[in-house]
Write a protein that holds these residues in place. Structure first.
Motif, PDB file in Angstrom:
ATOM      1  N   PHE A  21      16.072  14.436  -4.496  1.00 46.60           N
ATOM      2  CA  PHE A  21      16.956  13.227  -4.330  1.00 46.60           C
ATOM      3  C   PHE A  21      18.292  13.949  -4.887  1.00 46.60           C
ATOM      4  N   VAL A  22      18.152  14.620  -5.813  1.00 41.05           N
ATOM      5  CA  VAL A  22      19.635  15.450  -6.174  1.00 41.05           C
ATOM      6  C   VAL A  22      19.974  16.342  -5.178  1.00 41.05           C
ATOM      7  N   LEU A  23      19.075  16.931  -4.373  1.00 40.39           N
ATOM      8  CA  LEU A  23      19.566  18.002  -3.255  1.00 40.39           C
ATOM      9  C   LEU A  23      20.165  17.277  -1.990  1.00 40.39           C
ATOM     10  N   ILE A  24      19.722  16.083  -1.794  1.00 43.49           N
ATOM     11  CA  ILE A  24      20.063  15.093  -0.747  1.00 43.49           C
ATOM     12  C   ILE A  24      21.225  14.672  -0.863  1.00 43.49           C
ATOM     13  N   ILE A  25      21.736  14.291  -2.197  1.00 46.44           N
ATOM     14  CA  ILE A  25      22.825  13.822  -2.513  1.00 46.44           C
ATOM     15  C   ILE A  25      23.853  15.021  -2.407  1.00 46.44           C
ATOM     16  N   GLY A  26      23.598  16.282  -2.835  1.00 52.83           N
ATOM     17  CA  GLY A  26      24.345  17.342  -2.857  1.00 52.83           C
ATOM     18  C   GLY A  26      24.630  17.778  -1.358  1.00 52.83           C
ATOM     19  N   LEU A  27      23.588  17.451  -0.556  1.00 52.46           N
ATOM     20  CA  LEU A  27      24.069  17.884   1.100  1.00 52.46           C
ATOM     21  C   LEU A  27      25.009  16.980   1.616  1.00 52.46           C
ATOM     22  N   GLU A  28      24.729  15.783   1.279  1.00 53.63           N
ATOM     23  CA  GLU A  28      26.036  14.643   1.859  1.00 53.63           C
ATOM     24  C   GLU A  28      27.435  15.150   1.259  1.00 53.63           C
ATOM     25  N   LEU A  29      27.330  15.415   0.190  1.00 53.41           N
ATOM     26  CA  LEU A  29      28.558  15.740  -0.450  1.00 53.41           C
ATOM     27  C   LEU A  29      29.220  17.151   0.035  1.00 53.41           C
ATOM     28  N   GLY A  30      28.396  18.043   0.416  1.00 51.90           N
ATOM     29  CA  GLY A  30      28.476  19.284   1.170  1.00 51.90           C
ATOM     30  C   GLY A  30      29.172  19.018   2.447  1.00 51.90           C
ATOM     31  N   LEU A  31      28.597  18.018   3.229  1.00 49.51           N
ATOM     32  CA  LEU A  31      28.960  17.893   4.578  1.00 49.51           C
ATOM     33  C   LEU A  31      30.244  17.417   4.404  1.00 49.51           C
ATOM     34  N   LYS A  32      30.565  16.113   3.590  1.00 53.04           N
ATOM     35  CA  LYS A  32      32.066  15.778   3.633  1.00 53.04           C
ATOM     36  C   LYS A  32      32.989  17.039   3.001  1.00 53.04           C
ATOM     37  N   HIS A  33      32.554  17.670   2.101  1.00 51.64           N
ATOM     38  CA  HIS A  33      33.570  18.963   1.885  1.00 51.64           C
ATOM     39  C   HIS A  33      33.953  19.767   3.069  1.00 51.64           C
ATOM     40  N   ILE A  34      32.874  19.802   3.988  1.00 52.57           N
ATOM     41  CA  ILE A  34      33.221  20.721   5.177  1.00 52.57           C
ATOM     42  C   ILE A  34      34.019  19.850   6.052  1.00 52.57           C
ATOM     43  N   ASN A  35      33.950  18.650   6.287  1.00 52.89           N
ATOM     44  CA  ASN A  35      35.108  17.804   6.957  1.00 52.89           C
ATOM     45  C   ASN A  35      36.611  18.085   6.408  1.00 52.89           C
ATOM     46  N   ALA A  36      36.706  18.154   5.300  1.00 53.76           N
ATOM     47  CA  ALA A  36      37.936  18.381   4.513  1.00 53.76           C
ATOM     48  C   ALA A  36      38.413  19.847   4.778  1.00 53.76           C
ATOM     49  N   GLY A  37      37.466  20.818   4.938  1.00 56.22           N
ATOM     50  CA  GLY A  37      37.595  22.269   5.202  1.00 56.22           C
ATOM     51  C   GLY A  37      38.303  22.391   6.622  1.00 56.22           C
ATOM     52  N   TRP A  38      38.120  21.391   7.467  1.00 49.95           N
ATOM     53  CA  TRP A  38      38.676  21.893   8.648  1.00 49.95           C
ATOM     54  C   TRP A  38      40.265  21.372   8.763  1.00 49.95           C
ATOM     55  N   ILE A  39      40.681  20.771   7.735  1.00 46.95           N
ATOM     56  CA  ILE A  39      41.901  20.526   7.698  1.00 46.95           C
ATOM     57  C   ILE A  39      42.942  21.541   7.225  1.00 46.95           C
ATOM     58  N   PHE A  40      42.195  22.322   6.409  1.00 46.00           N
ATOM     59  CA  PHE A  40      43.179  23.305   5.500  1.00 46.00           C
ATOM     60  C   PHE A  40      42.559  24.746   6.014  1.00 46.00           C
ATOM     61  N   SER A  41      43.600  25.680   6.005  1.00 46.52           N
ATOM     62  CA  SER A  41      43.362  26.888   6.474  1.00 46.52           C
ATOM     63  C   SER A  41      43.295  27.959   5.232  1.00 46.52           C
ATOM     64  N   SER A  42      42.608  29.093   5.503  1.00 52.81           N
ATOM     65  CA  SER A  42      42.875  30.120   4.516  1.00 52.81           C
ATOM     66  C   SER A  42      44.080  30.645   4.516  1.00 52.81           C
ATOM     67  N   ALA A  43      44.494  31.050   3.234  1.00 54.76           N
ATOM     68  CA  ALA A  43      45.745  31.455   3.021  1.00 54.76           C
ATOM     69  C   ALA A  43      46.106  32.933   3.397  1.00 54.76           C
ATOM     70  N   SER A  44      44.825  33.758   3.400  1.00 56.14           N
ATOM     71  CA  SER A  44      44.867  35.191   3.674  1.00 56.14           C
ATOM     72  C   SER A  44      44.153  35.764   4.669  1.00 56.14           C
ATOM     73  N   ILE A  45      42.941  35.036   4.889  1.00 52.66           N
ATOM     74  CA  ILE A  45      41.853  35.613   5.893  1.00 52.66           C
ATOM     75  C   ILE A  45      42.227  35.080   7.247  1.00 52.66           C
ATOM     76  N   LYS A  46      42.528  35.860   7.924  1.00 53.37           N
ATOM     77  CA  LYS A  46      42.868  35.776   9.262  1.00 53.37           C
ATOM     78  C   LYS A  46      42.277  36.689  10.368  1.00 53.37           C
ATOM     79  N   TRP A  79      34.641  27.263   7.039  1.00 59.01           N
ATOM     80  CA  TRP A  79      33.701  28.309   7.131  1.00 59.01           C
ATOM     81  C   TRP A  79      33.032  28.716   6.023  1.00 59.01           C
ATOM     82  N   MET A  80      34.023  28.617   4.931  1.00 61.29           N
ATOM     83  CA  MET A  80      33.733  29.063   3.558  1.00 61.29           C
ATOM     84  C   MET A  80      32.910  27.964   3.007  1.00 61.29           C
ATOM     85  N   TYR A  81      33.170  26.631   3.023  1.00 59.25           N
ATOM     86  CA  TYR A  81      32.418  25.523   2.424  1.00 59.25           C
ATOM     87  C   TYR A  81      31.090  25.308   3.055  1.00 59.25           C
ATOM     88  N   MET A  82      30.826  25.778   4.477  1.00 62.75           N
ATOM     89  CA  MET A  82      29.606  25.575   5.166  1.00 62.75           C
ATOM     90  C   MET A  82      28.419  26.463   4.523  1.00 62.75           C
TER      91      MET A  82
END
Length: 204
Positions: free
Chosen positions: A117-142, A159-162
């Protein structure tokens, strides 16, 4: 007779599911470990490059720190499921050793179910974190499109949060396998296959 049929059918279904998960996990975790070794090797190389430029040339590069963090996250996400499967996580098993076998088995199953159950909750939070990651770009990796006449394009942090949800998906799969293994090995007379990769590692 009906109860015996239901019990036998249930055990056969659980055994089929266990065998399927055992094969799938073994296949994908082997691939994950190979990529994890590559990631940790590249991480060490990148860190050593930064050490050389920072302390020898006195001119630190802008990208190694973030690249090393990127590699570390993916290395962790890919190797954690194997460590979990092999019992490599830190745990306190003092109480379990002193309990009667049946109570110890039930406690282990309970903890595995809670972990699921903890892992399922973590998966849900991880997927939300990925959605936020599409908004921001890396400062130095190009991506160096400038080498072919284009413009260098910073990669998305998604791609990092994934690495988090990918690792958790495999952890969930391993967790279900461990639940089935504990149940079938303790409540039936079936002999389940051992993890050959773990045995090979222990004999080295």
């Amino acid at each position: 007779i009906k109860i015996n049929l239901i019990v036998n059918l249930t055990i056969k279904t659980l055994l089929y599911l266990f065998n399927f998960l055992e094969k799938v996990n073994t296949f994908f975790l082997r691939i994950g470990r190979q990529f994890a070794w590559i990631a940790i090797f590249l991480m060490v190389v990148v860190i050593m490059i930064q050490v050389f430029f920072r302390y020898v040339l006195n001119s630190a590069l802008p990208w190694p720190d973030e690249v090393a963090r990127f590699l570390m996250l993916w290395m962790t996400g890919l190797i954690a499921p194997s460590a979990y499967r092999w019992g490599g996580f830190v745990s306190i098993d003092m109480l379990e050793r002193f309990l009667p076998k049946i109570i110890s088995t039930l406690l282990t199953l309970f903890l595995l179910i809670v972990s699921l159950f903890v892992l399922i909750i973590g998966l849900e939070l991880g997927l939300k974190h990925i959605n936020a990651g599409w908004i921001f770009s890396s400062a130095s990796i190009k991506i160096p499109f400038n080498l072919i006449g284009g413009k260098a394009e910073p990669i998305k942090l998604a791609w990092m949060y994934m690495s988090l949800p990918v690792g958790i998906v495999f952890l969930i799969s391993v967790n279900i396998e461990l639940i089935l293994r504990n149940f079938l090995s303790n409540f039936t007379k079936l002999e389940l296959p051992e993890d050959l990769d773990k045995q090979k590692l222990e004999t080295q």
